[in-house]
Design a protein around this motif. Structure first.
Motif, short mmCIF file in Angstrom:
data_model
loop_
_atom_site.label_atom_id
_atom_site.label_comp_id
_atom_site.label_asym_id
_atom_site.label_seq_id
_atom_site.Cartn_x
_atom_site.Cartn_y
_atom_site.Cartn_z
N ILE A 62 18.80 64.81 90.85
CA ILE A 62 20.47 64.64 90.05
C ILE A 62 21.19 65.75 90.89
O ILE A 62 22.43 65.24 91.49
CB ILE A 62 20.59 65.18 88.94
CG1 ILE A 62 19.50 64.57 87.83
CG2 ILE A 62 22.20 65.10 88.11
CD1 ILE A 62 18.86 64.37 85.95
N ARG A 114 25.81 59.27 87.67
CA ARG A 114 24.95 59.70 88.80
C ARG A 114 25.56 58.50 90.08
O ARG A 114 25.26 57.09 89.68
CB ARG A 114 23.37 59.53 88.19
CG ARG A 114 23.43 60.71 87.89
CD ARG A 114 22.00 60.71 86.76
NE ARG A 114 21.75 61.36 85.70
CZ ARG A 114 20.60 61.56 84.99
NH1 ARG A 114 19.95 60.92 85.43
NH2 ARG A 114 21.39 62.50 83.24
N LYS A 211 6.84 59.45 92.63
CA LYS A 211 6.85 58.49 92.86
C LYS A 211 5.87 58.49 94.56
O LYS A 211 5.60 57.29 93.66
CB LYS A 211 8.03 57.54 92.24
CG LYS A 211 8.84 57.56 90.96
CD LYS A 211 10.24 57.30 90.43
CE LYS A 211 10.63 57.17 88.98
NZ LYS A 211 10.98 58.71 89.23
N ILE A 279 11.34 50.85 85.02
CA ILE A 279 11.58 51.87 84.56
C ILE A 279 12.39 52.08 83.12
O ILE A 279 13.13 51.82 82.38
CB ILE A 279 13.64 51.99 85.07
CG1 ILE A 279 13.51 51.50 86.73
CG2 ILE A 279 14.79 53.12 84.58
CD1 ILE A 279 14.54 51.47 87.51
N ALA A 306 17.91 63.98 75.57
CA ALA A 306 18.59 62.92 75.93
C ALA A 306 18.39 61.23 76.19
O ALA A 306 16.81 61.52 76.44
CB ALA A 306 20.06 62.71 77.08
N GLY A 307 19.00 60.49 74.98
CA GLY A 307 18.59 59.48 75.93
C GLY A 307 19.54 58.15 76.22
O GLY A 307 20.60 58.13 76.35
N GLY A 308 19.42 56.58 76.99
CA GLY A 308 20.27 56.22 77.75
C GLY A 308 20.94 55.25 76.61
O GLY A 308 19.48 54.69 76.24
P1 ATP Z 1 14.37 58.58 85.35
O1 ATP Z 1 13.16 58.81 85.69
O2 ATP Z 1 14.61 56.84 85.26
O3 ATP Z 1 15.21 58.43 86.51
P2 ATP Z 1 16.04 60.68 84.60
O4 ATP Z 1 14.44 61.88 84.41
O5 ATP Z 1 16.66 61.09 85.42
O6 ATP Z 1 15.08 59.32 84.44
P3 ATP Z 1 16.97 62.54 81.90
O7 ATP Z 1 18.14 62.46 83.04
O8 ATP Z 1 16.16 62.41 82.07
O9 ATP Z 1 16.35 60.62 83.42
O10 ATP Z 1 17.82 61.15 81.29
C1 ATP Z 1 18.44 61.50 80.06
C2 ATP Z 1 17.83 59.15 79.72
O11 ATP Z 1 18.78 58.68 80.01
C3 ATP Z 1 17.06 58.77 80.27
O12 ATP Z 1 15.33 58.79 79.98
C4 ATP Z 1 17.01 56.57 80.91
O13 ATP Z 1 16.96 56.42 79.26
C5 ATP Z 1 18.72 57.79 81.13
N1 ATP Z 1 19.34 57.37 82.58
C6 ATP Z 1 19.33 58.58 82.95
N2 ATP Z 1 20.12 58.22 84.08
C7 ATP Z 1 20.47 56.52 83.68
C8 ATP Z 1 20.72 55.83 84.37
N3 ATP Z 1 21.33 55.99 85.66
N4 ATP Z 1 21.21 54.83 83.63
C9 ATP Z 1 20.94 54.43 82.98
N5 ATP Z 1 20.17 55.15 82.03
C10 ATP Z 1 19.98 56.18 82.88
#
Ligand code: ATP
Ligand code: MG
Length: 428
Positions: A62, A114, A211, A279, A306-308
């Motif tokens: 990130i 992102r 992964k 995903i 946090a949730g998407g």
């Molecule tokens: P992932 O493993 O899917 O990349 P992450 O660890 O990067 O997830 P977090 O930073 O924990 O994700 O963000 C919390 C939530 O936000 C995720 O569980 C997902 O539901 C959502 N999210 C994260 N990145 C994205 C994205 N690029 N597009 C849509 N939803 C996202």
């Protein structure tokens, strides 16, 4: 040649027909978060880059690869927020909210950015809801946060997820574990993916969650942080599990799970939903006990999730839990002839000031066309104004369900319709 404008890759237009689905999620979040006594906070969509990229730097994707960072006209480095926690903590520290009450509970909503490879469930602008509790390390808080995540998803009709739980320890247990892990992985260092090779020294913990490399036999047999927790962290982890058991929340211990940002400590969790494909993480969070101090605040602990929203929508669509968007008004005003224009503009404005949903045709169509609009918008009444009505200072009100039509004086029409139309529901 006309230029074709297209939205940037990885972004989406949320059209009026789709908004009802978004609102259903947002409304439920606001309702439930308030029940658990969380209060909304709104922070800027961009921050100084250092809010996300601090000191020694972060080893996670990130921060290293996905941030939208740019120089503004004053030569400051700014970043579109990739997540919500850092901004909320920055605000908490800057506004000295710790002076108001020790433990504070926040929730937020909004777009995050992102630079990722766009695919289903992964976008460059996406939307998150999230909560943060700052100021307490009580394991009851961990249980509350996880419990709220579980409750929220179920409330939206999503109940086939699995909750993955782990503890990623603290700087104390991580330091000794890291040495063991590096020793264990050293022989296969050159076989790992490029990312893992570069995070080898700094954050080998993440290799277990990679992964690409996670099913290499040597990676699979690596010692986990979960088995190497110090006494404090082990006690915290055990207590959180006891509380979750008390609350009837089921979970799986997932010893290889780490969070996507380096500031996480102790409790880490992810809710995964199988119905939306590879995903699958729909909600994720954990403790971040070092972050408040790192951002210049006191030594206070924090935890959040946090949730998407987009992934929730995918999960709900898979279950056909979509909301029917309605494109409807109660009243359509139909104006016939030039002389009716003034009265129709006035009557329409007065209806709306009385909170009666109303609209009018702006295409200059004839009566038939205007009545078609009333049909399409499922109007209950049409207010017709023509030469006769203008000369007698009245309007004709037609009830579209009974086809009955009555003449009403212009100054009485608002009251007449208010008596018959409330909250979009006809009373008769
Ligand atoms: P992932 O493993 O899917 O990349 P992450 O660890 O990067 O997830 P977090 O930073 O924990 O994700 O963000 C919390 C939530 O936000 C995720 O569980 C997902 O539901 C959502 N999210 C994260 N990145 C994205 C994205 N690029 N597009 C849509 N939803 C996202
Ligand atoms: Mg990611």
């Amino acid at each position: 040649m006309m230029v074709q404008y297209a939205k940037p890759r990885g972004t989406a237009d949320i059209l009026p027909d789709q908004v009802a689905d978004w609102r259903a999620i947002e409304d439920e979040a606001r309702r439930l978060f308030a029940i658990y006594h969380y209060r909304e906070i709104r922070t800027p969509i961009f921050e100084h880059t250092e809010v996300f990229l601090r000191g020694v730097g972060d080893t996670t994707d990130i921060v290293q690869k996905e941030m939208y960072t740019f120089m503004d006209r004053g030569d400051r480095s700014l970043t579109l927020r990739p997540e919500g926690t850092a901004g909320v903590v920055r605000a908490y520290v800057e506004e000295k909210l710790y002076g108001v009450a020790n433990t504070q509970k926040f929730y937020y909503f909004g777009p995050m950015f992102r630079y990722e490879k766009p695919q289903a469930g992964r976008y460059r602008q996406f939307h998150q809801y999230g909560i943060e509790v700052i100021g307490s390390s009580d394991p009851r808080v961990d249980a509350e946060v996880i419990g709220l995540g579980d409750h929220f998803l179920r409330q939206l009709g999503i109940d086939t997820f699995t909750l993955h739980l782990n503890s990623v320890g603290c700087p104390v247990c991580r330091a000794s574990h890291k040495a063991h892990l590096i020793e264990h992985l050293q022989p296969i260092r050159n076989e790992l993916c490029k990312d893992c090779q570069s995070r080898f020294e700094k954050n080998p913990l993440r290799i277990l969650d990679c992964k690409i490399d996670h099913d290499h036999p040597v990676v699979m047999s690596a010692p986990t942080i979960t088995d190497a927790l110090c006494d404090d962290c082990a006690h915290q982890f055990a207590t959180v599990q006891t509380y979750l058991d008390e609350m009837g929340i089921t979970y799986e211990i997932d010893k290889t799970m780490v969070r996507g940002l380096d500031y996480y400590t102790q409790t880490a969790f992810e809710f995964k939903e199988g119905s939306i494909g590879a995903i699958s993480t729909i909600l994720a969070g954990g403790r971040y006990n070092g972050l408040i101090h790192e951002l210049g605040g006191p030594e206070l602990p924090g935890i959040g999730f946090a949730g998407g929203v987009e992934r929730l929508l995918l999960a709900r669509a898979a279950r056909q839990e979509t909301v029917q968007a309605k494109d409807q008004v109660d009243v359509v005003v139909v104006a016939m002839g030039d002389s009716a224009m003034n009265a129709s503009v006035r009557v329409l404005h007065e209806l709306r000031k009385a909170h009666i949903t109303a609209d009018v045709d702006y295409y200059g169509r004839g009566v038939k066309g205007q009545l078609k609009l009333a049909d399409r918008l499922s109007a209950r009444y049409v207010v017709l104004i023509g030469d006769d009505e203008v000369s007698t200072q009245s309007v004709s009100v037609r009830d579209l369900s009974t086809r009955e039509q009555v003449l009403v004086e212009q100054h009485r029409v608002v009251n007449y319709l208010l008596e018959r139309v409330t909250n979009g529901q006809s009373e008769i």
